[in-house]
Write a protein that holds these residues in place. Structure first.
Motif, short mmCIF file in Angstrom:
data_model
loop_
_atom_site.label_atom_id
_atom_site.label_comp_id
_atom_site.label_asym_id
_atom_site.label_seq_id
_atom_site.Cartn_x
_atom_site.Cartn_y
_atom_site.Cartn_z
N HIS B 398 -2.16 81.53 80.39
CA HIS B 398 -1.96 80.10 80.64
C HIS B 398 -3.27 79.37 80.94
N CYS B 399 -3.23 78.07 80.71
CA CYS B 399 -4.33 77.19 81.09
C CYS B 399 -4.09 76.78 82.54
N SER B 400 -5.12 76.84 83.36
CA SER B 400 -4.94 76.50 84.77
C SER B 400 -5.01 75.00 85.05
N ARG B 401 -5.20 74.26 84.03
CA ARG B 401 -5.03 72.79 84.02
C ARG B 401 -6.00 71.96 84.82
N CYS B 404 -11.07 72.17 84.28
CA CYS B 404 -11.99 71.28 83.57
C CYS B 404 -12.36 70.12 84.48
N MET B 405 -11.34 69.55 85.12
CA MET B 405 -11.59 68.35 85.91
C MET B 405 -12.36 68.66 87.18
N ASP B 428 -12.64 74.46 75.68
CA ASP B 428 -12.27 73.11 75.24
C ASP B 428 -12.29 72.25 76.49
N MET B 429 -12.58 71.00 76.33
CA MET B 429 -12.56 70.10 77.48
C MET B 429 -11.18 69.47 77.55
N ILE B 451 -22.09 73.03 77.17
CA ILE B 451 -22.24 74.06 76.15
C ILE B 451 -20.86 74.58 75.79
N ARG B 452 -20.48 74.35 74.53
CA ARG B 452 -19.14 74.78 74.14
C ARG B 452 -19.16 76.27 73.82
N GLY B 453 -18.75 77.03 74.76
CA GLY B 453 -18.74 78.48 74.60
C GLY B 453 -18.41 79.09 75.94
#
Lengths: 140, 649
Positions: B398-401, B404-405, B428-429, B451-453
């Motif tokens: 799952h994404c921890s949501r 990113c923020m 991903d942002m 840096i996308r990675g």
């Protein structure tokens, strides 16, 4: 034509029936030979339900309940597990292939498992062929 | 002879695409006792409901079959529909031709054939249904909220404001939860404490809230409207009734323990409050670091306490609470990233976990809000690594949501508090939320490098001992990167609490495949659980940010009010009863029932079932050797008839 077995499913309301719904919500595809009866708990299942299904021409019976320890009614499936184990022995003793009867623990979040179990069990029963041992004369 | 009506729903194309609805209707009309069969696009809509009601009256129906979605979805809806015409609500049978038929096949022949078999089974069952009368029970108006984080606090305050008595149970010595550890909240960067601490104080002051900190629920019995809950008050070794919160004891205490509040970055006194704004402001003794408990000597706190509040003899106590409804808001843990050895967490001192960094930013934290490394120096370059253990099939899918923020928030705060270069390593942002994309754009302009990675490995620098090297693939330039930095922040997966399984079993909840508590239905009943009267709110249900958590808490409070605002409520009538003429008195039912509903009447030599205790699982009926027990709505005859109907086609 390929043999299309009739399979009875008996699923508890809280886990396996909900898991089966989840398989639907996620649009998983599985063979439609299974017809499910909903009961509140796998412990509600009277062995006579299973014997009767075979008499009425079921080629396989699949019972689904919550994982042991996760029963909505605390201990229901623990009793069910023993009762259904005895049921399987009786079927075996009476000369029916015991693998026509299966018990699986499938939780409400295991839609994938439900679909896989049904697929696998259906294929298994297909290989076994029509069930005639218990079937009473005259049923379709 | 029954008079059965069969109503088949198209559900738009959800059913009609892989089931020929008209053929099911034609088929139903051929079945004995079926006096009418109809179809409609959306049976659950107002015109669909009216169609059923009109037919009940027109054809004097005494049984209704609705072939539509799962009974778990709309059984209650259709029960109300038929009850409005005066027909007993238990004379309804639902046929699941959507979730368990049309959605799981792509072959219309197969779908239609199965639909027929299911309808036939339902007709067999419907004939044998009996009208049942729902039990009416008294409702206890009190509420238990489990978990004193922002979700529990918000729910408790809301409910208490309506005049209800609320018990707020929190396992740590203070309420506040994870939010109290934060310095700022995204995307507005408003101060976490400024939002939260007034609410914490409001809980303390509220006359309708009984705050129970350092407590744990140990047992839950009963049912909706009448729960019996046992709460363990863990021994604090301080009598909080006597304590006047002067905290003189905490100044004198020589004992040093690890501060969980500061995520292990600081020490705490053995007698302490977790942080200066804790609620209550009264201390607890930590046995594991108390000199007296470890060495048998000290008791300095006792000597300085003018209130004589210190009590080394204190034991755990148990409190019984009765409540009509429960909210479970037990929150989350961050994944322990030590097993992900490639990131070196726990081994390389420059690698931090997100919550540790929250504490570094916090002015009430271990560094007074200064960003320093463990050696006290200020980092010159910082890498923030997203998705550590989440969005990762090897760990948590799952994404921890929120990562990113909060990683963006970290970047901003690093820029504000240090002169360091800040790098974000992301997959991903994900900035979906009100004002979130705008916040992302703002951080881009603050000279943060993206840096996308995904960060693949952290190693110690060979050239510059003490520095770290982040290895990653920049998926935009498709180049491998080895970036030397001073500090690495991991954003670990949000995971269920370590004891979530115990909580799940105690409150009879279900969990999803990640272990988060499962809602009854993601859209129809997102805060309800499989147990009537128990609701969930906040991250215990799945990762979410503070606004969503607060919204859920308010929703759960509203759900609770639908129960506790009434004196009485109806319970399912599907309980078991004993036919005394057939009962042999073997007491199998007494042995198998988990709720103590059946008992043996010695005078009559038969068993009897206390309906108030029965939850309707029906296992006594299966255990009864003489079929004296009737599991109403799931009787032997009804189930056997349904099986017969299903096997006929």
């Amino acid at each position: 034509m390929e043999f299309e077995p009739k399979i009875l499913g008996i699923a508890c309301n809280w886990c396996t029936y909900t898991g089966a719904d989840l398989a639907g919500t996620t649009r998983l595809k599985y063979p439609q030979n299974l017809r499910v009866v909903r009961v509140m708990c796998s412990s509600r299942i009277n062995p006579s339900f299973i014997f009767r299904a075979f008499q009425l021409g079921a080629d396989g019976v699949l019972v689904g309940g919550c994982h042991p320890g996760d029963c909505h009614y605390n201990t229901g499936n623990l009793y069910a597990r023993r009762r259904l184990a005895v049921t399987k022995k009786i079927l075996d003793f009476a000369g029916l292939e015991p693998s026509r009867f299966r018990v699986e623990w499938i939780s409400a979040s295991e839609g994938n498992k439900f679909a896989e179990v049904v697929k696998e069990f259906t294929e298994h029963v297909q290989i076994l062929g029509p069930q005639t041992k218990f079937k009473i004369a005259g049923v379709s | 002879m029954s008079r059965i009506g069969v109503f088949v729903c198209h559900c738009g194309l959800n059913i009609a695409k892989t089931v020929r609805v008209s053929e099911l209707v034609e088929f139903a009309r051929t079945l004995p006792d079926v006096v009418v069969a109809e179809e409609y696009k959306f049976m659950c809509s107002t015109p669909g409901q009216e169609l059923i009601q009109n037919d009940i009256k027109k054809y004097k129906l005494d049984r209704v079959i609705v072939a539509a979605c799962s009974p778990l979805m709309h059984e209650k809806t259709f029960r109300k529909v038929i009850a409005a015409t005066g027909l007993n609500q238990y004379l309804l049978t639902i046929v699941n031709v959507r979730e368990q038929t049309s959605w799981v096949t792509s072959d219309i022949e197969v779908g239609t054939a199965k639909g027929k078999a299911l309808i036939n089974g339902a007709v067999y069952r419907a004939r044998l249904l009996s009208p049942l009368v729902s039990r009416v029970i008294d409702v206890n108006p009190d509420i238990v909220v489990v978990g004193g984080g922002i979700a529990g606090i918000q729910a408790a305050l809301e409910l208490a404001d309506t005049g209800k008595q609320v018990y707020l149970v929190e396992k740590s010595p203070t309420i506040g939860g994870h939010m109290a550890q934060f310095d700022k909240t995204f995307p507005t960067l408003d101060c976490s404490a400024c939002i939260l601490t007034p609410k914490m104080d409001a809980v303390l002051q509220h006359k309708n809230i009984k705050m129970m900190t350092y407590c744990e629920v140990t047992e839950v019995k009963g049912y909706v409207g009448n729960f019996d809950i046992i709460v363990k008050q863990k021994a604090r070794y301080v009598d909080h009734d006597k304590c006047n919160a002067c905290l003189a004891c905490t100044e004198k205490c020589p004992g040093k323990g690890v501060s969980e509040w500061d995520e292990g970055l600081a020490k705490k006194k053995a007698i302490s409050i977790p942080f200066p704004q804790a609620v209550p402001q009264k201390p607890v003794i930590d046995r594991d670091s108390c000199t007296f408990f470890l060495k048998g000597k000290c008791r300095l706190c006792e000597k300085v306490c003018e209130q004589k509040a210190i009590d080394f003899e204190q034991q755990d106590t148990f409190v019984n609470i009765k409540a009509g409804a429960i909210i479970v808001a037990t929150g989350y843990d961050l994944m322990d990233t030590k097993p992900l050895v490639q990131y070196g967490y726990g081994k390389l001192p420059g690698v931090y976990s997100a919550l540790e960094v929250e504490r570094l930013f916090n002015s009430a934290g271990p560094t007074g809000g200064k960003v320093t490394l463990r050696d006290g120096s200020e980092p010159k370059s910082i890498a923030i690594l997203h998705c550590i253990g989440s969005r990762d099939k090897n760990n948590h899918e799952h994404c921890s949501r929120v990562c990113c923020m909060y990683s963006l928030k970290f970047a901003h705060l690093f820029k504000e508090k240090t002169s360091a270069d800040v790098y974000q390593f992301y997959i991903d942002m994900r900035a979906a939320g009100k004002g979130y994309e705008e916040f992302y754009n703002r951080i881009i302009e603050e000279d943060v490098k993206f840096i996308r990675g995904k960060g693949a490995r952290i190693t110690e620098s060979k050239e510059e001992p003490g520095r770290l090297v982040v290895e990653a693939e920049d998926t935009i330039t498709t180049k491998f990167i080895n970036l030397p930095v001073d500090m690495v922040v991991l954003s670990p997966a949000i995971v269920p609490r370590a004891d979530a399984k115990d909580v799940q079993r105690m409150f009879n909840l279900s969990s999803d495949k990640h272990g988060f508590f499962m809602e009854r239905h993601p859209k129809l009943a997102p805060l309800s659980t499989m147990t009537e009267g128990v609701f969930i709110a906040g991250v215990c249900q799945g990762p979410k940010d503070i606004p969503d958590t607060v919204a859920q808490a308010l929703g759960a409070a509203a759900e609770v009010l639908t129960i506790v605002s009434k004196d009485k409520m109806e319970l399912e009538a599907t309980t078991a009863i004993v036919n005394p003429a057939v009962c042999c008195g073997c007491q199998n039912c007494v042995r198998v029932c988990p709720y103590g509903a059946p008992s043996f009447n010695e005078q009559k030599n038969v068993c009897e079932i206390n309906e108030a205790l029965c939850k309707g699982c029906g296992q006594c009926a299966a255990a009864c050797p003489t079929s004296a027990i009737i599991a109403r709505h799931f009787t032997n005859e009804q189930v056997l008839a349904e099986i017969e109907g299903l096997m006929e086609y």
